[in-house]
Design an enzyme around this catalytic site. Structure first.
Site, PDB file in Angstrom:
ATOM      1  N   TRP A 109       0.828  -1.210   0.000  1.00 46.29           N
ATOM      2  CA  TRP A 109       0.000   0.000   0.000  1.00 46.29           C
ATOM      3  C   TRP A 109       0.862   1.261   0.000  1.00 46.29           C
ATOM      4  O   TRP A 109       0.540   2.242  -0.670  1.00 46.29           O
ATOM      5  CB  TRP A 109      -0.914   0.005   1.228  1.00 46.29           C
ATOM      6  CG  TRP A 109      -1.799   1.216   1.335  1.00 46.29           C
ATOM      7  CD1 TRP A 109      -3.032   1.398   0.781  1.00 46.29           C
ATOM      8  CD2 TRP A 109      -1.515   2.432   2.044  1.00 46.29           C
ATOM      9  NE1 TRP A 109      -3.525   2.638   1.101  1.00 46.29           N
ATOM     10  CE2 TRP A 109      -2.617   3.295   1.871  1.00 46.29           C
ATOM     11  CE3 TRP A 109      -0.435   2.879   2.801  1.00 46.29           C
ATOM     12  CZ2 TRP A 109      -2.673   4.566   2.442  1.00 46.29           C
ATOM     13  CZ3 TRP A 109      -0.481   4.150   3.365  1.00 46.29           C
ATOM     14  CH2 TRP A 109      -1.588   4.972   3.185  1.00 46.29           C
ATOM     15  N   HIS A 110       1.970   1.220   0.734  1.00 47.68           N
ATOM     16  CA  HIS A 110       2.773   2.430   0.893  1.00 47.68           C
ATOM     17  C   HIS A 110       3.491   2.845  -0.385  1.00 47.68           C
ATOM     18  O   HIS A 110       3.729   4.042  -0.589  1.00 47.68           O
ATOM     19  CB  HIS A 110       3.799   2.243   2.013  1.00 47.68           C
ATOM     20  CG  HIS A 110       3.284   2.627   3.355  1.00 47.68           C
ATOM     21  ND1 HIS A 110       2.661   1.733   4.200  1.00 47.68           N
ATOM     22  CD2 HIS A 110       3.283   3.817   3.999  1.00 47.68           C
ATOM     23  CE1 HIS A 110       2.316   2.362   5.317  1.00 47.68           C
ATOM     24  NE2 HIS A 110       2.678   3.625   5.220  1.00 47.68           N
ATOM     25  N   GLY A 111       3.863   1.917  -1.228  1.00 43.52           N
ATOM     26  CA  GLY A 111       4.586   2.342  -2.414  1.00 43.52           C
ATOM     27  C   GLY A 111       4.862   1.201  -3.370  1.00 43.52           C
ATOM     28  O   GLY A 111       4.627   0.025  -3.064  1.00 43.52           O
TER      29      GLY A 111
END
Length: 485
Positions: A325-327
């Protein structure tokens, strides 16, 4: 549009506030909410109007599906389940398409010698946040835990601009009910003062602290192979504190702006570097993301009600999702898995770890967080490994390019003129990192300050001073680090 920009501070925010409360003053509550939705969409489109249709389409699809859940007879479980699966597929599919498709194609080309053509898509702003927010509402609607809201209320829930780009990831009942509260429709001077105070503190964190630390980070990660041990350590610490003050600053500004509208957002950042273990860290860092992952992934997987092995597997899945999700990239996957492994080890060894003195567990946790941020920031896993290895390369010297970068930073330039001796910049950098640590560990966070806020002269002077200093420091507008997530 960015909070740390002249157009936001001097044009957008005043016009939006005046319009909203003026319409409410003349008892035009529905129009006032429409006004706020329009302003929020303008705020979103200002950055890249081409992707305005993405958030609009997302809202329409999710609203229609949630409306259908509430209107369909609960006996029609097959149809309701189909619509739920369809909605989940659309939301996750959109996130996958824009955020990960090119990464998958690139990975396939590298590993299987294929020649897939990249789409070179620009990531729509805030898609990770408003997608998760709507997935939560979709799940709650499917379970019958969310009522049918009006189109305007739902649109305001998704688009309310303080939390649109970087969170917090709010739940429907945390924001819509506040906008429906008649007592919150009048301009409140106390809330405005409280909000302006929080906004000024957040803006100072971003502009004065995070952006200046970012200069060290940019140099260090751009010249990893030539760093001395001292420069490598300073680079790692600089990013650790840059990310802290950048994200913390955004949260403070978002909360401050919301207070101006008489809206209270859920706490999203609670002094995470005070954490004594990895579990404590995730109860303090990006708290609404942790809540989402816990309620909508961990619990449905069985949570801790399963066997020890299955519970540990559930934890690893949650943190793998968090990393993805973060990157985009294997570095984020590694980052997520590192936190997952740490959380599993803590769960297995909790009764022994909790007996270790606080200072020891805090230090070990802080070192671990620093190491994981290296993978979070590095472009490749090899770059992350190289930077960590440079810590042990030896040397206390600073490269000329880094010195030139630092002496043009106003606070450092002023101090260096006072202390002219060999190694002065090294000492100043150490002092800055110690100062940042003290701020993180020994000062009250903004939500604590806001709860105790009263309109004293000292708070007025602090607000004015920080606003003037921060605004005068807006020589170049920099995006927030979480904008890309």
């Amino acid at each position: 549009m960015l909070f740390n920009s002249y157009i936001f501070i001097f044009v957008f925010l005043p016009i939006t506030l005046i319009g909203y409360f003026a319409l409410n003053h003349f008892h035009q509550n529905k129009i006032a909410k429409v006004w706020l939705v329009i302003c929020s969409l303008f705020f979103y489109a200002y950055y890249n109007v081409a992707y305005l249709w993405v958030i609009l389409a997302s809202m329409v699809v999710n609203y229609v599906l949630c409306y259908a859940f509430n209107k369909l007879n609960k006996s029609k479980t097959g149809l309701r389940r189909f619509l739920f699966v369809l909605g989940s597929f659309i939301n996750i599919g959109a996130l996958f398409f824009y955020k990960y498709l090119d990464f998958i194609l690139e990975t396939a080309n590298n590993f299987f010698n294929t020649d897939f053509v990249y789409l070179n898509l620009v990531l729509p702003l805030g898609i990770s946040f408003f997608t998760f927010q709507q997935i939560a509402y979709l799940v709650d609607s499917y379970k019958g835990k969310a009522p049918v809201y009006s189109v305007v209320d739902y649109a305001l829930f998704v688009t309310f601009f303080p939390q649109l780009i970087q969170g917090p990831i709010v739940l429907h009942n945390e924001i819509i009910l506040q906008f429906q509260d008649e007592g919150k429709r009048k301009f409140n001077t106390d809330n405005f003062a409280k909000g302006l105070y929080a906004f000024s503190l957040g803006l100072a964190k971003k502009v004065i602290i995070a952006d200046n630390l970012g200069k060290i980070t940019t140099f260090g990660y751009g010249n990893i192979s030539s760093l001395s041990s001292f420069e490598a350590v300073m680079t790692i610490l600089a990013y650790t504190f840059q990310l802290y003050f950048d994200f913390s600053g955004y949260c403070d500004m978002a909360n401050g702006i919301s207070y101006m509208f008489n809206i209270e957002l859920p706490i999203n950042f609670n002094s995470p570097y005070k954490a004594r273990n990895i579990s404590d860290f995730w109860k303090r860092w990006h708290m609404t993301l942790t809540r989402f992952l816990t309620n909508y992934i961990y619990f449905p997987l069985g949570g801790s009600r399963c066997s020890t092995f299955r519970t540990c597997l559930n934890v690893m899945i949650v943190f793998l999702v968090s990393g993805i999700w973060h990157g985009v990239g294997f570095t984020f996957i590694v980052w997520g898995l590192m936190h997952g492994v740490a959380m599993v080890l803590y769960r297995l060894l909790k009764k022994w770890i909790d007996k270790v003195p606080y200072a020891v567990t805090w230090l070990l946790t802080f070192i671990f967080i620093n190491l994981t941020w290296v993978f979070f920031r590095a472009l490749t896993i090899s770059d992350a490994g190289l930077l960590i290895s440079r810590v042990f390369s030896g040397g206390f010297q600073l490269q000329e390019e880094l010195v030139d970068t630092l002496i043009h930073t106003v606070p450092i330039h002023v101090v260096k003129n006072i202390f002219e001796f060999d190694g002065a910049l090294n000492v100043i950098l150490i002092a800055i990192m110690i100062g940042a640590t003290i701020i993180c560990l020994c000062t009250k966070n903004v939500q604590e300050r806001v709860k105790q806020f009263c309109p004293k002269i000292i708070n007025l002077l602090t607000t004015v001073f920080l606003l003037i200093w921060s605004i005068l420091s807006l020589s170049g507008v920099s995006t927030f680090l979480y904008f890309n997530f």
